[in-house]
Design a protein around this motif. Structure first.
Motif, PDB file in Angstrom:
ATOM      1  N   ASP A  97       5.179   0.545   7.484  1.00 17.95           N
ATOM      2  CA  ASP A  97       5.269   1.948   7.087  1.00 17.95           C
ATOM      3  C   ASP A  97       6.716   2.367   6.867  1.00 17.95           C
ATOM      4  N   VAL A  98       6.925   3.185   5.832  1.00 20.85           N
ATOM      5  CA  VAL A  98       8.246   3.793   5.663  1.00 20.85           C
ATOM      6  C   VAL A  98       8.330   4.998   6.601  1.00 20.85           C
ATOM      7  N   GLU A  99       9.514   5.502   6.816  1.00 16.03           N
ATOM      8  CA  GLU A  99       9.677   6.693   7.640  1.00 16.03           C
ATOM      9  C   GLU A  99       9.006   7.891   6.952  1.00 16.03           C
ATOM     10  N   LEU A 100       8.501   8.823   7.759  1.00 14.36           N
ATOM     11  CA  LEU A 100       7.775   9.964   7.216  1.00 14.36           C
ATOM     12  C   LEU A 100       8.610  10.730   6.188  1.00 14.36           C
ATOM     13  N   ALA A 101       9.871  10.984   6.487  1.00 13.34           N
ATOM     14  CA  ALA A 101      10.716  11.737   5.556  1.00 13.34           C
ATOM     15  C   ALA A 101      10.867  11.005   4.225  1.00 13.34           C
ATOM     16  N   ASP A 117       2.411  13.337   9.830  1.00 14.68           N
ATOM     17  CA  ASP A 117       2.422  11.881   9.977  1.00 14.68           C
ATOM     18  C   ASP A 117       1.932  11.258   8.679  1.00 14.68           C
ATOM     19  N   LEU A 118       2.005   9.928   8.615  1.00 18.19           N
ATOM     20  CA  LEU A 118       1.634   9.242   7.378  1.00 18.19           C
ATOM     21  C   LEU A 118       0.138   9.320   7.108  1.00 18.19           C
ATOM     22  N   THR A 119      -0.673   9.405   8.140  1.00 16.65           N
ATOM     23  CA  THR A 119      -2.112   9.539   7.930  1.00 16.65           C
ATOM     24  C   THR A 119      -2.418  10.831   7.180  1.00 16.65           C
ATOM     25  N   ALA A 120      -1.791  11.916   7.609  1.00 14.94           N
ATOM     26  CA  ALA A 120      -1.979  13.199   6.930  1.00 14.94           C
ATOM     27  C   ALA A 120      -1.419  13.150   5.514  1.00 14.94           C
ATOM     28  N   LEU A 121      -0.305  12.471   5.342  1.00 13.67           N
ATOM     29  CA  LEU A 121       0.316  12.395   4.021  1.00 13.67           C
ATOM     30  C   LEU A 121      -0.552  11.591   3.053  1.00 13.67           C
ATOM     31  N   PRO A 163       0.831  -1.202   0.000  1.00  9.47           N
ATOM     32  CA  PRO A 163       0.000   0.000   0.000  1.00  9.47           C
ATOM     33  C   PRO A 163       0.866   1.252   0.000  1.00  9.47           C
ATOM     34  N   LEU A 164       0.227   2.381  -0.155  1.00 10.14           N
ATOM     35  CA  LEU A 164       0.931   3.655  -0.267  1.00 10.14           C
ATOM     36  C   LEU A 164       1.800   3.933   0.955  1.00 10.14           C
ATOM     37  N   TYR A 165       3.063   4.265   0.698  1.00 10.58           N
ATOM     38  CA  TYR A 165       4.049   4.627   1.716  1.00 10.58           C
ATOM     39  C   TYR A 165       4.311   3.482   2.700  1.00 10.58           C
ATOM     40  N   ALA A 179       6.430  11.040  -2.246  1.00 11.68           N
ATOM     41  CA  ALA A 179       5.294  11.856  -2.682  1.00 11.68           C
ATOM     42  C   ALA A 179       5.752  12.978  -3.602  1.00 11.68           C
ATOM     43  N   ILE A 180       6.855  13.630  -3.250  1.00 10.17           N
ATOM     44  CA  ILE A 180       7.346  14.746  -4.065  1.00 10.17           C
ATOM     45  C   ILE A 180       7.812  14.260  -5.440  1.00 10.17           C
TER      46      ILE A 180
END
Length: 216
Positions: free
Chosen positions: A90-94, A201-205, A65-67, A100-101
């Motif tokens: 989950d991957v790290e937020l950074a 956080d990843l939820t926001a991302l 899944p995503l990230y 994403a970028i």
């Protein structure tokens, strides 16, 4: 693919490795064709189970899944077959923000190829056409007179490609539309990247749709 049972553990095995294991358990050689044939009947499946062999039904690593990234877990018997216990982490937020970028920048580049609708046609401006428009603009800026151009475009009503005569007014309309669309694309990329950078956080991302706001 197969799973074989050795020393209290199930492991993924190639057909060749399963043949070697089956032959050892059977006490005499078992061919790959015979091994495949056993798996096609209930009686044959029972024999495979006695030898510690099962079909492995999910050997291909699933897309995460995503990230997240995929992790491979144990091989376990499930019913008459065996399955790898795939998991996702989950991957790290950074790192997720960097992904994403990159996705936004890729989508931005693709968006610049979106067509401009004018005169009942869709004009697609790839790098070559943009270079042509640039050279025409340079010529006009130098004081030269515009001469009508024939540009290839897609006729919406007729559903076919054709060459369209573009006069000076239409040329200005095209270049203005391209400039406005390019600016909208750049603004959308900037807004998305700003939102990505602000995610805590990843939820926001994950709530940021990097495919939104682009011209089609």
């Amino acid at each position: 693919m197969y799973a074989i049972y050795n020393s209290g553990t199930w492991t993924a095995a190639s057909p060749n490795a399963a043949v070697v294991h089956a032959s050892a358990q059977n006490g005499k050689a078992v061919s790959s064709a015979a091994l495949a044939h056993l798996g096609r009947s209930d009686e044959g499946t029972i024999t495979l189970h006695k030898w510690g062999i099962r079909k492995l039904v999910n050997a291909t690593e699933p897309a995460p899944p995503l990230y997240q990234y995929t992790v491979r877990g144990e091989v376990l018997p499930v019913g008459d077959v065996a399955e790898i216990q795939w998991g996702f982490v989950d991957v790290e937020l950074a790192d997720a923000q960097a992904i994403a970028i990159v996705n936004i920048e890729t989508r931005e580049v693709q968006a610049y190829d979106a067509p401009i609708e004018l005169l009942g046609h869709l004009f697609y401006f790839d790098a070559n056409y943009r270079a042509l428009l640039g050279s025409i603009g340079t010529s006009l800026a130098a004081g030269n007179t515009y001469t009508n151009r024939r540009l290839r475009a897609y006729n919406i009503e007729q559903s076919r490609w054709r060459y369209v005569d573009v006069n000076a007014d239409n040329f200005q309309a095209l270049t203005a539309a391209i400039a406005a669309q390019d600016q909208a694309i750049s603004d959308n990329a900037d807004a998305l990247i700003t939102a990505v950078d602000a995610a805590t956080d990843l939820t926001a991302l994950r709530a940021i749709d990097v495919n939104s706001g682009w011209p089609e």
